[in-house]
Design a protein around this motif. Structure first.
Motif, mmCIF file in Angstrom:
data_model
loop_
_atom_site.group_PDB
_atom_site.id
_atom_site.type_symbol
_atom_site.label_atom_id
_atom_site.label_comp_id
_atom_site.label_asym_id
_atom_site.label_seq_id
_atom_site.Cartn_x
_atom_site.Cartn_y
_atom_site.Cartn_z
ATOM 1 N N VAL A 40 0.787 -1.126 0.136
ATOM 2 C CA VAL A 40 0.036 -0.196 -0.022
ATOM 3 C C VAL A 40 0.978 1.222 0.095
ATOM 4 N N MET A 41 1.951 1.480 0.787
ATOM 5 C CA MET A 41 2.835 2.416 0.663
ATOM 6 C C MET A 41 3.307 2.854 -0.618
ATOM 7 N N ARG A 42 3.685 1.737 -1.522
ATOM 8 C CA ARG A 42 4.145 1.813 -2.890
ATOM 9 C C ARG A 42 3.222 2.592 -3.645
ATOM 10 N N ILE A 43 1.983 2.321 -3.430
ATOM 11 C CA ILE A 43 0.857 2.743 -4.108
ATOM 12 C C ILE A 43 0.441 4.422 -3.547
ATOM 13 N N ALA A 50 -1.603 4.813 4.381
ATOM 14 C CA ALA A 50 -1.483 3.402 3.951
ATOM 15 C C ALA A 50 -1.658 2.571 5.311
ATOM 16 N N GLU A 51 -1.479 3.070 6.251
ATOM 17 C CA GLU A 51 -2.141 2.298 7.924
ATOM 18 C C GLU A 51 -3.294 2.142 7.783
ATOM 19 N N ASP A 52 -4.333 3.403 7.652
ATOM 20 C CA ASP A 52 -5.675 3.656 7.482
ATOM 21 C C ASP A 52 -6.085 2.230 6.284
ATOM 22 N N ILE A 53 -5.588 2.530 5.241
ATOM 23 C CA ILE A 53 -5.962 1.312 4.205
ATOM 24 C C ILE A 53 -5.763 -0.008 4.710
ATOM 25 N N VAL A 54 -4.613 -0.241 5.273
ATOM 26 C CA VAL A 54 -4.631 -1.601 5.746
ATOM 27 C C VAL A 54 -5.649 -1.946 6.654
ATOM 28 N N TYR A 80 -4.648 -9.839 -0.979
ATOM 29 C CA TYR A 80 -3.816 -8.843 -1.504
ATOM 30 C C TYR A 80 -4.531 -7.815 -2.647
ATOM 31 N N SER A 81 -5.472 -8.511 -3.250
ATOM 32 C CA SER A 81 -6.375 -8.097 -4.202
ATOM 33 C C SER A 81 -7.333 -7.013 -3.629
ATOM 34 N N VAL A 82 -7.783 -7.501 -2.476
ATOM 35 C CA VAL A 82 -8.768 -6.689 -1.662
ATOM 36 C C VAL A 82 -7.984 -5.261 -0.913
ATOM 37 N N THR A 83 -6.658 -5.512 -0.793
ATOM 38 C CA THR A 83 -5.820 -4.373 -0.088
ATOM 39 C C THR A 83 -5.615 -3.519 -1.371
ATOM 40 N N ARG A 84 -5.178 -4.211 -2.186
ATOM 41 C CA ARG A 84 -4.647 -3.221 -3.496
ATOM 42 C C ARG A 84 -5.663 -2.335 -4.147
ATOM 43 N N ASN A 85 -6.749 -3.011 -4.241
ATOM 44 C CA ASN A 85 -7.903 -2.237 -4.714
ATOM 45 C C ASN A 85 -8.422 -1.056 -3.733
ATOM 46 N N LEU A 86 -8.429 -1.224 -2.818
ATOM 47 C CA LEU A 86 -8.656 -0.301 -1.679
ATOM 48 C C LEU A 86 -7.607 1.023 -1.876
ATOM 49 N N ALA A 87 -6.438 0.566 -1.945
ATOM 50 C CA ALA A 87 -5.278 1.563 -2.063
ATOM 51 C C ALA A 87 -5.419 2.215 -3.325
ATOM 52 N N ALA A 90 -8.108 4.707 -3.092
ATOM 53 C CA ALA A 90 -7.696 5.960 -2.246
ATOM 54 C C ALA A 90 -7.064 6.853 -3.480
ATOM 55 N N VAL A 91 -6.183 6.328 -4.127
ATOM 56 C CA VAL A 91 -5.495 7.190 -5.105
ATOM 57 C C VAL A 91 -6.205 7.725 -6.081
ATOM 58 N N ARG A 92 -7.227 7.149 -6.852
ATOM 59 C CA ARG A 92 -8.165 7.877 -7.554
ATOM 60 C C ARG A 92 -8.940 8.721 -6.956
ATOM 61 N N ASP A 93 -9.766 8.631 -5.690
ATOM 62 C CA ASP A 93 -10.269 9.395 -4.971
ATOM 63 C C ASP A 93 -9.152 10.890 -4.767
ATOM 64 N N ALA A 94 -8.246 10.575 -4.364
ATOM 65 C CA ALA A 94 -7.478 11.734 -4.067
ATOM 66 C C ALA A 94 -7.231 12.566 -5.291
ATOM 67 N N SER A 95 -6.875 11.867 -6.393
ATOM 68 C CA SER A 95 -6.802 12.774 -7.914
ATOM 69 C C SER A 95 -8.037 13.724 -8.075
#
Length: 188
Positions: A40-43, A50-54, A80-87, A90-95
């Motif tokens: 998540v940190m890499r994303i 990242a901690e919130d997303i995890v 990992y798929s569930v976690t990656r999708n949430l991350a 979050a990036v999409r929402d932030a953009s």
């Protein structure tokens, strides 16, 4: 202490989560939490986010564990798929967010909350029957009025309000409690 991913039974842990066994989620977190955080940190490139997303991913894994289908892939891959999708969400929402300075954000927050309250008041025709509430709300300090509006109009939790206003949680709770008392007094 995490075991080797080869030795850990992810599918059994998900089945135990689906059966409502909290120890299974704890074992999953102890096994994969650090690696999930790294992914998540890499994303998102923000440790707090990242901690919130995890955390949100763990909640999602817990609540959706019964939907895991081993015919569609591995249990570890599903986690990992569930976690990656949430991350990625979050990036999409932030953009989509527009960054403004703190003063503008405060003004926009206050205006949006007041407009939401007015919309709700109009929708339920409260202007005639509860017209005094507007006057009483206007008597509150803006930050306290915003706390009340965020809680009762926007539906935010105390902790969400504290984050939004960048104020300590205890302070926000005290503001809401005192503001409700002031509103009761004003309306009586």
């Amino acid at each position: 202490m995490p075991t080797s991913p080869v030795d850990f039974d992810y599918e059994a842990a998900l089945l135990a989560c689906a059966a409502g066994e909290p120890a299974a989620l704890q074992q999953l977190y102890e096994q994969e939490g650090a690696r999930l955080l790294g992914v998540v940190m890499r994303i998102v490139r923000d440790r707090a986010l990242a901690e919130d997303i995890v955390h949100d991913a763990c909640v999602s894994i817990w609540t959706r564990a019964a939907s895991f289908n081993p015919a569609l892939g591995s249990a570890r891959g599903w986690i990992y798929s569930v976690t990656r999708n949430l991350a990625l969400n979050a990036v999409r929402d932030a953009s989509r967010e527009i960054t403004v300075d703190d003063d503008t954000a405060t003004v926009l927050d206050a205006r949006a909350s007041l407009e939401a309250w007015q919309d709700m008041a109009d929708a339920f025709a409260w202007q005639a029957s509860a017209g005094r509430i507007g006057t009483c709300l206007e008597r509150l300090e803006p930050v306290r009025r915003n706390c009340i509006l965020h809680a009762y109009v926007d539906g935010l939790s105390h902790s969400e309000i504290a984050r939004r206003l960048e104020a300590p949680l205890g302070t926000v709770k005290a503001w809401i409690k005192r503001s409700l008392a002031a509103l009761r007094e004003c309306l009586s």
